[in-house]
Scaffold this motif. Structure first.
Motif, PDB file in Angstrom:
ATOM      1  N   GLY A   3       0.786  -1.227   0.000  1.00  8.24           N
ATOM      2  CA  GLY A   3       0.000   0.000   0.000  1.00  8.24           C
ATOM      3  C   GLY A   3       0.820   1.281   0.000  1.00  8.24           C
ATOM      4  N   ALA A   4       2.140   1.173  -0.120  1.00 11.31           N
ATOM      5  CA  ALA A   4       2.979   2.377  -0.104  1.00 11.31           C
ATOM      6  C   ALA A   4       2.816   3.158  -1.406  1.00 11.31           C
ATOM      7  CB  ALA A   4       4.440   1.983   0.098  1.00 11.31           C
ATOM      8  N   THR A   5       2.738   4.472  -1.306  1.00 13.01           N
ATOM      9  CA  THR A   5       2.731   5.333  -2.492  1.00 13.01           C
ATOM     10  C   THR A   5       4.177   5.499  -2.957  1.00 13.01           C
ATOM     11  OG1 THR A   5       3.102   7.335  -1.204  1.00 13.01           O
ATOM     12  CG2 THR A   5       0.809   6.654  -1.509  1.00 13.01           C
ATOM     13  N   SER A   6       4.373   6.118  -4.126  1.00 14.09           N
ATOM     14  CA  SER A   6       5.749   6.313  -4.603  1.00 14.09           C
ATOM     15  C   SER A   6       6.494   7.259  -3.651  1.00 14.09           C
ATOM     16  CB  SER A   6       5.763   6.823  -6.038  1.00 14.09           C
ATOM     17  OG  SER A   6       5.228   8.130  -6.074  1.00 14.09           O
ATOM     18  N   GLY A   7       5.753   8.180  -3.028  1.00 11.07           N
ATOM     19  CA  GLY A   7       6.362   9.056  -2.017  1.00 11.07           C
ATOM     20  C   GLY A   7       6.825   8.278  -0.795  1.00 11.07           C
ATOM     21  N   ASP A   8       6.017   7.305  -0.389  1.00  9.79           N
ATOM     22  CA  ASP A   8       6.396   6.473   0.766  1.00  9.79           C
ATOM     23  C   ASP A   8       7.667   5.668   0.448  1.00  9.79           C
ATOM     24  OD1 ASP A   8       4.098   7.320   2.058  1.00  9.79           O
ATOM     25  OD2 ASP A   8       2.932   5.539   1.511  1.00  9.79           O
ATOM     26  N   VAL A   9       7.711   5.125  -0.777  1.00 13.46           N
ATOM     27  CA  VAL A   9       8.879   4.328  -1.182  1.00 13.46           C
ATOM     28  C   VAL A   9      10.123   5.223  -1.171  1.00 13.46           C
ATOM     29  CG1 VAL A   9       9.953   3.082  -3.097  1.00 13.46           C
ATOM     30  CG2 VAL A   9       7.543   2.664  -2.536  1.00 13.46           C
TER      31      VAL A   9
ATOM     32  N   LEU B 260      13.570   4.797   1.310  1.00 12.14           N
ATOM     33  CA  LEU B 260      14.958   4.641   0.849  1.00 12.14           C
ATOM     34  C   LEU B 260      15.809   5.867   1.134  1.00 12.14           C
ATOM     35  CD1 LEU B 260      14.338   2.842  -2.549  1.00 12.14           C
ATOM     36  CD2 LEU B 260      15.365   1.875  -0.480  1.00 12.14           C
ATOM     37  N   PHE B 261      15.182   7.041   1.116  1.00 15.40           N
ATOM     38  CA  PHE B 261      15.925   8.283   1.232  1.00 15.40           C
ATOM     39  C   PHE B 261      16.184   8.694   2.671  1.00 15.40           C
ATOM     40  CE2 PHE B 261      15.884  12.854   1.952  1.00 15.40           C
ATOM     41  CZ  PHE B 261      16.808  13.333   1.036  1.00 15.40           C
ATOM     42  N   GLN B 262      15.139   8.574   3.526  1.00 18.02           N
ATOM     43  CA  GLN B 262      15.184   9.229   4.842  1.00 18.02           C
ATOM     44  C   GLN B 262      15.913   8.426   5.919  1.00 18.02           C
ATOM     45  OE1 GLN B 262      14.688  12.084   5.914  1.00 18.02           O
ATOM     46  NE2 GLN B 262      13.139  13.117   4.659  1.00 18.02           N
ATOM     47  N   TYR B 263      16.142   9.103   7.050  1.00 12.32           N
ATOM     48  CA  TYR B 263      16.437   8.399   8.283  1.00 12.32           C
ATOM     49  C   TYR B 263      15.298   7.406   8.495  1.00 12.32           C
ATOM     50  CZ  TYR B 263      19.715  12.124   9.535  1.00 12.32           C
ATOM     51  OH  TYR B 263      20.757  12.998   9.558  1.00 12.32           O
ATOM     52  N   GLY B 264      15.610   6.183   8.791  1.00 13.49           N
ATOM     53  CA  GLY B 264      14.560   5.192   9.004  1.00 13.49           C
ATOM     54  C   GLY B 264      14.365   4.934  10.481  1.00 13.49           C
ATOM     55  N   PRO B 265      13.432   4.025  10.800  1.00 12.45           N
ATOM     56  CA  PRO B 265      13.275   3.655  12.207  1.00 12.45           C
ATOM     57  C   PRO B 265      14.568   3.011  12.717  1.00 12.45           C
ATOM     58  CG  PRO B 265      11.929   2.262  10.759  1.00 12.45           C
ATOM     59  CD  PRO B 265      12.513   3.329   9.909  1.00 12.45           C
ATOM     60  N   THR B 266      14.979   3.400  13.927  1.00  9.52           N
ATOM     61  CA  THR B 266      16.248   2.910  14.464  1.00  9.52           C
ATOM     62  C   THR B 266      16.280   1.380  14.541  1.00  9.52           C
ATOM     63  OG1 THR B 266      16.565   4.952  15.667  1.00  9.52           O
ATOM     64  CG2 THR B 266      17.791   3.071  16.472  1.00  9.52           C
TER      65      THR B 266
ATOM     66  N   PHE C 154      13.328  16.477  -3.777  1.00  7.51           N
ATOM     67  CA  PHE C 154      14.185  16.535  -4.969  1.00  7.51           C
ATOM     68  C   PHE C 154      14.867  15.203  -5.262  1.00  7.51           C
ATOM     69  CE2 PHE C 154      14.742  21.098  -3.381  1.00  7.51           C
ATOM     70  CZ  PHE C 154      13.698  21.572  -4.168  1.00  7.51           C
ATOM     71  N   PHE C 155      14.595  14.201  -4.437  1.00  3.98           N
ATOM     72  CA  PHE C 155      15.322  12.937  -4.568  1.00  3.98           C
ATOM     73  C   PHE C 155      14.581  11.992  -5.501  1.00  3.98           C
ATOM     74  CE2 PHE C 155      16.686   8.708  -3.105  1.00  3.98           C
ATOM     75  CZ  PHE C 155      18.054   8.884  -3.120  1.00  3.98           C
ATOM     76  N   ASP C 156      15.321  11.377  -6.394  1.00  8.71           N
ATOM     77  CA  ASP C 156      14.723  10.448  -7.342  1.00  8.71           C
ATOM     78  C   ASP C 156      15.274   9.043  -7.087  1.00  8.71           C
ATOM     79  OD1 ASP C 156      13.836   8.992  -9.459  1.00  8.71           O
ATOM     80  OD2 ASP C 156      14.595  10.360 -11.009  1.00  8.71           O
ATOM     81  N   THR C 157      14.385   8.162  -6.597  1.00  9.87           N
ATOM     82  CA  THR C 157      14.793   6.808  -6.217  1.00  9.87           C
ATOM     83  C   THR C 157      15.479   6.063  -7.371  1.00  9.87           C
ATOM     84  OG1 THR C 157      12.831   6.802  -4.831  1.00  9.87           O
ATOM     85  CG2 THR C 157      13.969   4.722  -5.064  1.00  9.87           C
ATOM     86  N   ASP C 158      14.971   6.309  -8.593  1.00 10.93           N
ATOM     87  CA  ASP C 158      15.520   5.581  -9.741  1.00 10.93           C
ATOM     88  C   ASP C 158      16.994   5.883  -9.984  1.00 10.93           C
ATOM     89  OD1 ASP C 158      13.053   4.523 -10.119  1.00 10.93           O
ATOM     90  OD2 ASP C 158      12.452   5.985 -11.649  1.00 10.93           O
ATOM     91  N   GLN C 159      17.435   7.031  -9.497  1.00 13.79           N
ATOM     92  CA  GLN C 159      18.826   7.408  -9.758  1.00 13.79           C
ATOM     93  C   GLN C 159      19.831   6.568  -8.968  1.00 13.79           C
ATOM     94  OE1 GLN C 159      18.824  11.735  -9.242  1.00 13.79           O
ATOM     95  NE2 GLN C 159      19.072  11.851 -11.456  1.00 13.79           N
TER      96      GLN C 159
ATOM     97  N   GLY D  71      32.169  14.387   9.558  1.00 13.37           N
ATOM     98  CA  GLY D  71      31.294  14.737   8.439  1.00 13.37           C
ATOM     99  C   GLY D  71      30.203  13.720   8.232  1.00 13.37           C
ATOM    100  N   SER D  72      29.178  14.155   7.527  1.00 11.83           N
ATOM    101  CA  SER D  72      28.042  13.278   7.242  1.00 11.83           C
ATOM    102  C   SER D  72      27.522  13.604   5.858  1.00 11.83           C
ATOM    103  CB  SER D  72      26.947  13.548   8.275  1.00 11.83           C
ATOM    104  OG  SER D  72      25.752  12.950   7.862  1.00 11.83           O
ATOM    105  N   PHE D  73      27.085  12.578   5.125  1.00 11.48           N
ATOM    106  CA  PHE D  73      26.413  12.825   3.852  1.00 11.48           C
ATOM    107  C   PHE D  73      24.892  12.753   3.998  1.00 11.48           C
ATOM    108  CE2 PHE D  73      30.657  11.375   2.489  1.00 11.48           C
ATOM    109  CZ  PHE D  73      31.016  12.497   1.757  1.00 11.48           C
ATOM    110  N   SER D  74      24.417  12.698   5.250  1.00 15.08           N
ATOM    111  CA  SER D  74      22.981  12.529   5.468  1.00 15.08           C
ATOM    112  C   SER D  74      22.181  13.733   4.989  1.00 15.08           C
ATOM    113  CB  SER D  74      22.687  12.289   6.944  1.00 15.08           C
ATOM    114  OG  SER D  74      23.143  11.010   7.309  1.00 15.08           O
ATOM    115  N   LYS D  75      22.724  14.920   5.151  1.00 11.80           N
ATOM    116  CA  LYS D  75      21.994  16.097   4.690  1.00 11.80           C
ATOM    117  C   LYS D  75      22.394  16.457   3.262  1.00 11.80           C
ATOM    118  CE  LYS D  75      21.002  16.333   9.142  1.00 11.80           C
ATOM    119  NZ  LYS D  75      21.553  15.417  10.159  1.00 11.80           N
ATOM    120  N   THR D  76      23.669  16.301   2.916  1.00  9.78           N
ATOM    121  CA  THR D  76      24.136  16.753   1.604  1.00  9.78           C
ATOM    122  C   THR D  76      23.779  15.765   0.489  1.00  9.78           C
ATOM    123  OG1 THR D  76      26.261  15.747   2.119  1.00  9.78           O
ATOM    124  CG2 THR D  76      26.040  18.082   2.556  1.00  9.78           C
ATOM    125  N   LEU D  77      23.720  14.463   0.791  1.00  2.00           N
ATOM    126  CA  LEU D  77      23.302  13.490  -0.221  1.00  2.00           C
ATOM    127  C   LEU D  77      21.972  12.894   0.238  1.00  2.00           C
ATOM    128  CD1 LEU D  77      26.756  11.889  -1.157  1.00  2.00           C
ATOM    129  CD2 LEU D  77      25.682  13.924  -2.063  1.00  2.00           C
TER     130      LEU D  77
END
Lengths: 430, 430
Positions: A62-68, A72-78, B41-46, B245-251
C-alpha cells in the motif's frame, strides 16, 4: 598511545595487523586465513533487481511512490525497516517464531554484539562468559566497552555444560555477576565444532537455573550443507536466548546487515514493560542511528526474491563450502598417513559445516612460525592462539576453507604438509 | 532495568520518546521538531545510476569485473572504500586538503563520534567538553561509553573562547584531563548560531595553547545558502582539528555514510608513528567492521556524478532551506509585532543557514507545555532543555525549518503564535 583508550593496546589488534601484514607481503602464498565468503556466484547486476523487488513489496503493502522514496531516502526507524521480512525468514528457515518487534536490524552481527553487551553490562561486577577459543568480535566489544569477559574452556570435542557451570560459580565466588554466555553452537569460529542436540537442551536448562542469558551467534548455519540442528532460540522455552544473526555469509558481506532477536521482557524506569529489543534500539540510536536503508532494501529484496528463504539462495553456496571442507579433509588425509600423524603428533577435527577447522601441531604455531610458513613454504593460516582470550591454543592453527578454489586447496595442503614436517624437525617439542 | 547499563536510564532517551509519542498521537499537528532533510528533490531511480557511476570509476581505475564484484560484494577495508573520493570532495568544496589515509568512512557522523570519543577517553580522568546546548548524539556517546562530558555554556549570540578556557581550567582544577571540545561551528544544532571567523582563529590558538583537540561537526554547511566561512579544519595549521562529516543532509540519510578526518600523528606501542585515523579504524573493527559497500558506492557515484562536488548537488536544496528559514523568520516577524515581542518577552535568533533556530519564550517550554501545544493548538516543537547536558534552556524551544512546506510554515507559525499567547497568559512568570 598511552593517552588513548586501552582497547587500542589490545594484543589481538596487534596480531590481526601482523596477519594482514603477512598476507600483504606474501601475495603469492595460498591463504587459509580469511573467513571471507566465496563471491563467484554473486552477480553485481542483480543488486538493482533486488532493490526493485523490495520497492514492489512496499507498493503491494500500500505504499505510495512518495512512501517508497521516503523509505529509501530518509532516516529510518532505528530498529530497522525490514523486521517483518526477517521475522518471516526466521520462521520459514529456522523455525524461530518471534514478533517483528523483538528484532533490531544492525550493521552486521558486530553491532548486534556491541548493543547486547552494552545493555547487559551495567558495571564492573557484571561479566560476560565466552567459550575459549572464541570469535574475536565479542572479546573486542568487551575491550571497547571495558566490559569484563571470562573464558569457558572448550574441549577438543567441543563445549561441555559442566565447564560453563563451573565458570559461573567461580565468577560468583569472585563477587561478579555472570550475565550471559556467548556461543556459536554451529560450526564455531575458530574451532569448527558443533554442540549436539542433547547438550543444547542441557545448556538451556542451565541458563534458566543459573539465571543467565545465552547470546547465540549463528553465521554459518544456512551456508552449511545438509540439515542443521535446531538453534538454541528455536528450542528456547523460557526466553533465555538472545539470537544474533548476520546476512554477511548467507547473502553478502557488502550489505553489512545483521540483526538481533531479543524478546526478553524488561520493566523500564516508569514501570512499563517492554522488550530487551527496545532497549537495544535506544543504544543503537547512540551508535549508528539506523542501518543503511539501501542495504536493508537490497537484503529484503534478495530474501523476497527467494520466497523469503535464505536457504533457497544458498543451495549452490552451501554445496560449494561443503565440497571445499571435504576437499581439505581429504587432502589432509592424503598428505599425512596414519603413521605420520602419530609420529609427528598432528591431528585435526572434522567439522560438518561452516568455514573453519582446527589443526593441532607439535610445535608452537606462533607469529614466527607463521612468517616462516608464508615466506619459505607459501602457505598462510591463522594462529589459533589469537582466539584464546586468556591464553592457550599455542599448538593450534585455524584453516578457513571458504575462499579457495579446489586447486588452491590441493596445493595449499601440500605446502602445509612440507611446512609442518620442516617445523616439527626444528622444534619438535614446541 | 536496574540490571541494565546506566545509559538506558538517561533522561534524554525518555524525553525523545516523549517527543516521538506526541508526534505519533497528534498526526494532524504541524511539526517543527524533526531535523529531517527535505526529500522532494530525490529520485529513487537514480540510485542505480549512481551505483553504475561508481562501477565505471573503478573500471577506469583499472578494476576488472571481478574486482568490481569483490568491492561491492565482500567485506571491505575497515577504513572505507571511497576515501579518495571523499578527500577529493573535501579539497574541492571545503578547501580541506588531507591524504585519503587520514579519513575513516563511518556509519554516519554518529559512529564517527563514537570512535573518536572512545579513542580519546582512556579513563575516568579524561573529559570531553561540549557546548551547551549541544547535539544529543555526542552526549549520548558519552553515556554509552561512561565517558565524562562537561558543558561549556553558549551565550545567546553564540560561543565565546573565554568560556571554553574557563571550563578547561575548572576541569583541570578538579583533577581531570580535558581531551577535546566538540562543536558545530556552522548553524549549530540546536541553537542555529555560527562562530565568526575571528573566533575560529582564536579557538584554534586556544586549542594549541591548552593542548586539546577540536571535534568539528559540519552537517549543515553544504545545504546552507551562500558562501560559508572556512571550517576549523581548513584553518587548522597545527593538526588540532578532528573533522566529523556526514552525507545525510548533503546526499541522503538512507545511505548512512559519514566520515572522520583524523590526521593527528600517534606513536603506537611498538614505537611506530601512525595516524589517529589508524586507531579509529581499529576501534571501528569492533563496532561495525566496515561501512556498507553498497552505501559507499552510491555515495561515491553521486559525488562523481557532480564532478566530485556535493555543493553542485545542493544548489536546489540549499536554496530551498534558505527560503524556508527566511519564511519562518518573516512569519515570526508578522505574527509578533515589536510591541508584542516586548510585552510578552518573546525573542528568537536569526541564523544564516542550517535547519534550526531557537526561540525564547516567557514560560517553561517543558513537556507539559509541548503536550498542550500539540493537543490544543496543533503545533509541535522541541524543548530546548533537551539539549542542555547539565540543565538550562527551560524557556527555549527549537524550531526546525527543513521539512515543512511554505504553507505549513505559515499555518504553523500562526498556531505557535496562538499557543505562545495562551501559555503566557497562564504562566507569565514561567
Amino acid at each position: 598511545m598511552d593517552e588513548l583508550h586501552g582497547s587500542l593496546g589490545d594484543p589481538v589488534l596487534g596480531t590481526m595487523n601482523f596477519l594482514n601484514g603477512i598476507t600483504h607481503r606474501y601475495p603469492q602464498a595460498i591463504s587459509f586465513a580469511p573467513g571471507r565468503p566465496y563471491d563467484g556466484f554473486f552477480d553485481t547486476d542483480q543488486i538493482t533487481q533486488y532493490l526493485s523487488r523490495y520497492q514492489e513489496y512496499l507498493e503491494k503493502g500500500g505504499a505510495t511512490s512518495g512512501d517508497v522514496r521516503s523509505a529509501l531516502f530518509q532516516y529510518g526507524p532505528t530498529a530497522g525497516l525490514i523486521r517483518e521480512v526477517i521475522a518471516d525468514w526466521l520462521s520459514l528457515d529456522e523455525d524461530i517464531h518471534v514478533a517483528p518487534e523483538s528484532i533490531v536490524v544492525t550493521v552486521g552481527a558486530q553491532e548486534a554484539m556491541l548493543l547486547t553487551v552494552r545493555a547487559l553490562v551495567a558495571g564492573r561486577q557484571d561479566v560476560i562468559l565466552v567459550s575459549s577459543p572464541c570469535y574475536m568480535g565479542i572479546t573486542g566489544v568487551g575491550r571497547l566497552l571495558d566490559a569484563e569477559m571470562a573464558a569457558v574452556p572448550e574441549h577438543p570435542d567441543g563445549f561441555r555444560c559442566a565447564d560453563l557451570e563451573a565458570a559461573i560459580r567461580a565468577e560468583r565466588a569472585r563477587g561478579r555477576r555472570p550475565r550471559a554466555f556467548y556461543v556459536i553452537p554451529d560450526h564455531a569460529n575458530p574451532s569448527g565444532t558443533t554442540i549436539p542436540l542433547e547438550t543444547r537442551r542441557e545448556l538451556l536448562e542451565l541458563a534458566a537455573r543459573e539465571d543467565i542469558l545465552l547470546l547465540e551467534d549463528s553465521p554459518y548455519r544456512v551456508v552449511s550443507p545438509g540439515r542443521q540442528l535446531p538453534t538454541l532460540k528455536a528450542l528456547d522455552r523460557h526466553c533465555r536466548v538472545v539470537h544474533l544473526g548476520s546476512f554477511s555469509k548467507t547473502l553478502f558481506p557488502g550489505a553489512r546487515v545483521g540483526f538481533v532477536v531479543a524478546d526478553q521482557r524488561v520493566v523500564d524506569a516508569t514501570g512499563r514493560t517492554g522488550l530487551l529489543a527496545d532497549e537495544l534500539t535506544k543504544i543503537k540510536s547512540m551508535v549508528t542511528v539506523n542501518t543503511s536503508a539501501l542495504s536493508q532494501a537490497v537484503v529484503a529484496g534478495m530474501l523476497l526474491s527467494a520466497d523469503g528463504r535464505a536457504s533457497k539462495l544458498n543451495t549452490r553456496t552451501s554445496a560449494y563450502y561443503g565440497k571445499a571442507l571435504r576437499d581439505v579433509l581429504d587432502q589432509l588425509d592424503q598428505e599425512f598417513s596414519e603413521d605420520e600423524r602419530t609420529a609427528l603428533g598432528i591431528r585435526w577435527n572434522k567439522p560438518t559445516g561452516g568455514f573453519f577447522l582446527s589443526v593441532q601441531v607439535p610445535f608452537s604455531a606462533d607469529n614466527t612460525a607463521l612468517k616462516r610458513s608464508a615466506e619459505e613454504f607459501g602457505v598462510i593460516w591463522t594462529p589459533l592462539s589469537y582466539f584464546y582470550p586468556e591464553g592457550g591454543g599455542e599448538h593450534g592453527l585455524r584453516l578457513s576453507v571458504s575462499y579457495l578454489t579446489r586447486d588452491e586447496i590441493g596445493r595449499g595442503i601440500e605446502r602445509l604438509g612440507r611446512f609442518v614436517r620442516a617445523q616439527s624437525a626444528i622444534s619438535p617439542e614446541g
